[in-house]
Design a protein around this motif. Sequence first.
Motif, PDB file in Angstrom:
ATOM      1  N   VAL A 126      60.492  85.739  62.581  1.00  0.00           N
ATOM      2  CA  VAL A 126      61.033  84.455  61.954  1.00  0.00           C
ATOM      3  C   VAL A 126      60.410  83.067  62.970  1.00  0.00           C
ATOM      4  O   VAL A 126      60.265  82.240  62.188  1.00  0.00           O
ATOM      5  CB  VAL A 126      62.728  84.349  62.231  1.00  0.00           C
ATOM      6  CG1 VAL A 126      63.244  83.269  61.781  1.00  0.00           C
ATOM      7  CG2 VAL A 126      63.195  85.776  61.470  1.00  0.00           C
ATOM      8  N   PHE A 127      60.388  83.008  64.106  1.00  0.00           N
ATOM      9  CA  PHE A 127      59.767  82.058  64.615  1.00  0.00           C
ATOM     10  C   PHE A 127      58.502  81.664  64.460  1.00  0.00           C
ATOM     11  O   PHE A 127      58.119  80.554  64.188  1.00  0.00           O
ATOM     12  CB  PHE A 127      60.255  82.432  66.369  1.00  0.00           C
ATOM     13  CG  PHE A 127      59.915  81.054  67.095  1.00  0.00           C
ATOM     14  CD1 PHE A 127      60.787  79.760  67.362  1.00  0.00           C
ATOM     15  CD2 PHE A 127      58.572  80.645  67.613  1.00  0.00           C
ATOM     16  CE1 PHE A 127      60.511  79.024  68.045  1.00  0.00           C
ATOM     17  CE2 PHE A 127      58.474  79.629  68.507  1.00  0.00           C
ATOM     18  CZ  PHE A 127      59.394  78.665  68.444  1.00  0.00           C
ATOM     19  N   ASN A 184      68.353  83.051  70.099  1.00  0.00           N
ATOM     20  CA  ASN A 184      68.524  84.232  69.546  1.00  0.00           C
ATOM     21  C   ASN A 184      67.056  84.803  69.352  1.00  0.00           C
ATOM     22  O   ASN A 184      66.604  85.620  68.353  1.00  0.00           O
ATOM     23  CB  ASN A 184      69.116  84.242  68.096  1.00  0.00           C
ATOM     24  CG  ASN A 184      68.410  83.446  67.007  1.00  0.00           C
ATOM     25  OD1 ASN A 184      67.878  82.522  67.486  1.00  0.00           O
ATOM     26  ND2 ASN A 184      68.631  83.880  65.787  1.00  0.00           N
ATOM     27  N   LEU A 185      66.482  84.797  70.658  1.00  0.00           N
ATOM     28  CA  LEU A 185      65.208  85.499  70.882  1.00  0.00           C
ATOM     29  C   LEU A 185      65.489  86.741  71.711  1.00  0.00           C
ATOM     30  O   LEU A 185      66.326  86.487  72.695  1.00  0.00           O
ATOM     31  CB  LEU A 185      64.080  84.925  71.291  1.00  0.00           C
ATOM     32  CG  LEU A 185      63.759  83.382  70.642  1.00  0.00           C
ATOM     33  CD1 LEU A 185      62.680  82.812  71.492  1.00  0.00           C
ATOM     34  CD2 LEU A 185      62.974  83.955  69.219  1.00  0.00           C
ATOM     35  N   GLU A 213      64.138  79.563  56.578  1.00  0.00           N
ATOM     36  CA  GLU A 213      63.682  80.393  57.668  1.00  0.00           C
ATOM     37  C   GLU A 213      64.163  79.736  59.022  1.00  0.00           C
ATOM     38  O   GLU A 213      64.693  80.427  59.977  1.00  0.00           O
ATOM     39  CB  GLU A 213      62.163  80.242  57.829  1.00  0.00           C
ATOM     40  CG  GLU A 213      61.415  81.230  56.852  1.00  0.00           C
ATOM     41  CD  GLU A 213      61.788  82.726  56.830  1.00  0.00           C
ATOM     42  OE1 GLU A 213      61.672  83.235  58.013  1.00  0.00           O
ATOM     43  OE2 GLU A 213      62.277  83.367  56.086  1.00  0.00           O
ATOM     44  N   PRO A 273      72.346  82.260  62.081  1.00  0.00           N
ATOM     45  CA  PRO A 273      71.285  82.837  62.830  1.00  0.00           C
ATOM     46  C   PRO A 273      71.275  84.525  62.878  1.00  0.00           C
ATOM     47  O   PRO A 273      72.376  85.020  62.602  1.00  0.00           O
ATOM     48  CB  PRO A 273      71.814  82.728  64.128  1.00  0.00           C
ATOM     49  CG  PRO A 273      72.710  81.325  63.978  1.00  0.00           C
ATOM     50  CD  PRO A 273      73.462  81.489  62.611  1.00  0.00           C
ATOM     51  N   VAL A 309      65.273  88.741  64.412  1.00  0.00           N
ATOM     52  CA  VAL A 309      64.313  87.507  64.415  1.00  0.00           C
ATOM     53  C   VAL A 309      62.934  88.299  64.776  1.00  0.00           C
ATOM     54  O   VAL A 309      61.871  87.744  64.282  1.00  0.00           O
ATOM     55  CB  VAL A 309      64.711  86.614  65.493  1.00  0.00           C
ATOM     56  CG1 VAL A 309      63.716  85.694  66.003  1.00  0.00           C
ATOM     57  CG2 VAL A 309      65.847  85.900  65.009  1.00  0.00           C
ATOM     58  N   GLU A 310      62.882  89.050  65.705  1.00  0.00           N
ATOM     59  CA  GLU A 310      61.706  89.582  65.984  1.00  0.00           C
ATOM     60  C   GLU A 310      60.803  90.683  65.385  1.00  0.00           C
ATOM     61  O   GLU A 310      59.780  90.314  64.865  1.00  0.00           O
ATOM     62  CB  GLU A 310      61.714  90.769  67.283  1.00  0.00           C
ATOM     63  CG  GLU A 310      60.555  91.110  68.061  1.00  0.00           C
ATOM     64  CD  GLU A 310      60.920  91.922  69.389  1.00  0.00           C
ATOM     65  OE1 GLU A 310      61.022  93.006  69.281  1.00  0.00           O
ATOM     66  OE2 GLU A 310      60.830  91.052  70.308  1.00  0.00           O
ATOM     67  N   LYS A 317      67.800  80.482  60.310  1.00  0.00           N
ATOM     68  CA  LYS A 317      67.828  81.953  60.655  1.00  0.00           C
ATOM     69  C   LYS A 317      67.548  81.854  62.262  1.00  0.00           C
ATOM     70  O   LYS A 317      67.857  82.864  63.046  1.00  0.00           O
ATOM     71  CB  LYS A 317      66.724  82.848  60.335  1.00  0.00           C
ATOM     72  CG  LYS A 317      66.985  82.964  58.726  1.00  0.00           C
ATOM     73  CD  LYS A 317      65.741  83.773  58.190  1.00  0.00           C
ATOM     74  CE  LYS A 317      65.815  83.896  56.657  1.00  0.00           C
ATOM     75  NZ  LYS A 317      64.569  84.750  56.169  1.00  0.00           N
ATOM     76  N   LEU A 318      67.168  81.054  62.859  1.00  0.00           N
ATOM     77  CA  LEU A 318      67.169  80.718  64.179  1.00  0.00           C
ATOM     78  C   LEU A 318      68.265  79.828  64.767  1.00  0.00           C
ATOM     79  O   LEU A 318      68.823  79.100  64.222  1.00  0.00           O
ATOM     80  CB  LEU A 318      65.885  79.873  64.612  1.00  0.00           C
ATOM     81  CG  LEU A 318      64.412  80.679  64.356  1.00  0.00           C
ATOM     82  CD1 LEU A 318      63.326  79.715  64.672  1.00  0.00           C
ATOM     83  CD2 LEU A 318      64.450  81.917  65.212  1.00  0.00           C
TER      84      LEU A 318
END
Length: 231
Positions: free
Chosen positions: A190-191, A125-126, A63, A179, A185-186, A66-67
């Motif tokens: 992911v975060f 990457n948000l 996970e 990433p 991501v949203e 991915k950020l």
Amino acid sequence: MSAIELLEDLIADLEAKLNLAPGADPVFTKAAIGNNSNDKKNQKTTFTKSKPSKTAPASDIPEICKLEFKVGRITKVWVHPDADKLYCEEIDCGEADGPRQIASGLRMHYEEEEMLGKRVLVVANLKPKNLVGFKSNGMVLCAAETKEDGSEKVEFVEPPEGAPLGEIVTFEGLPPPAPFSASQVEKKKVFAACMDGMKTNDDCVGTWNGHVFMTSAGPCKGRTVKGGAMR
């Protein structure tokens, strides 16, 4: 929402449904057997198979990978005119588009002059968020701990001086970051999925499930917060 943002959302939604990493190519094969009225032999039709992507399936990517965490430096800071807790910052992440504008709720923890020039980690990457009328393009990563009096101490997780601006953080013992898009991501949260594992260790070094946040110049770390949640 612009047409480009709408398209990104549609692509991210499809990738999520297919469990694909961003940019991975789906592979399609199909065989059809049929009889031709003028030929008793079976005919087989096969669609061309696309080349498999070198990107690992999304399910195989840790996970945290991915950020995208980038090394940055705060080049400008000012008090948000309409929010008591927010600073507005310009942060140089070595990007061709110039500094990012980011809002951070740090007025209770840093004086304005302390912020200027700080080296920070930017979660890059948000999706942009409007924070009291200010468009924030990412967030800075901090570590926090609760003090004996119940108040909170918050400080930056800082990259070392030798790490170049724009460098993407890696994680000791894990594969290179892959990433996701901001939209994915949203959608995949992911975060949020990474937050429980992000902590500073006894040396104030940033980790995810024990894997150290690394740059080419060494680990990223706070100044004093040990065992603190990173967010």
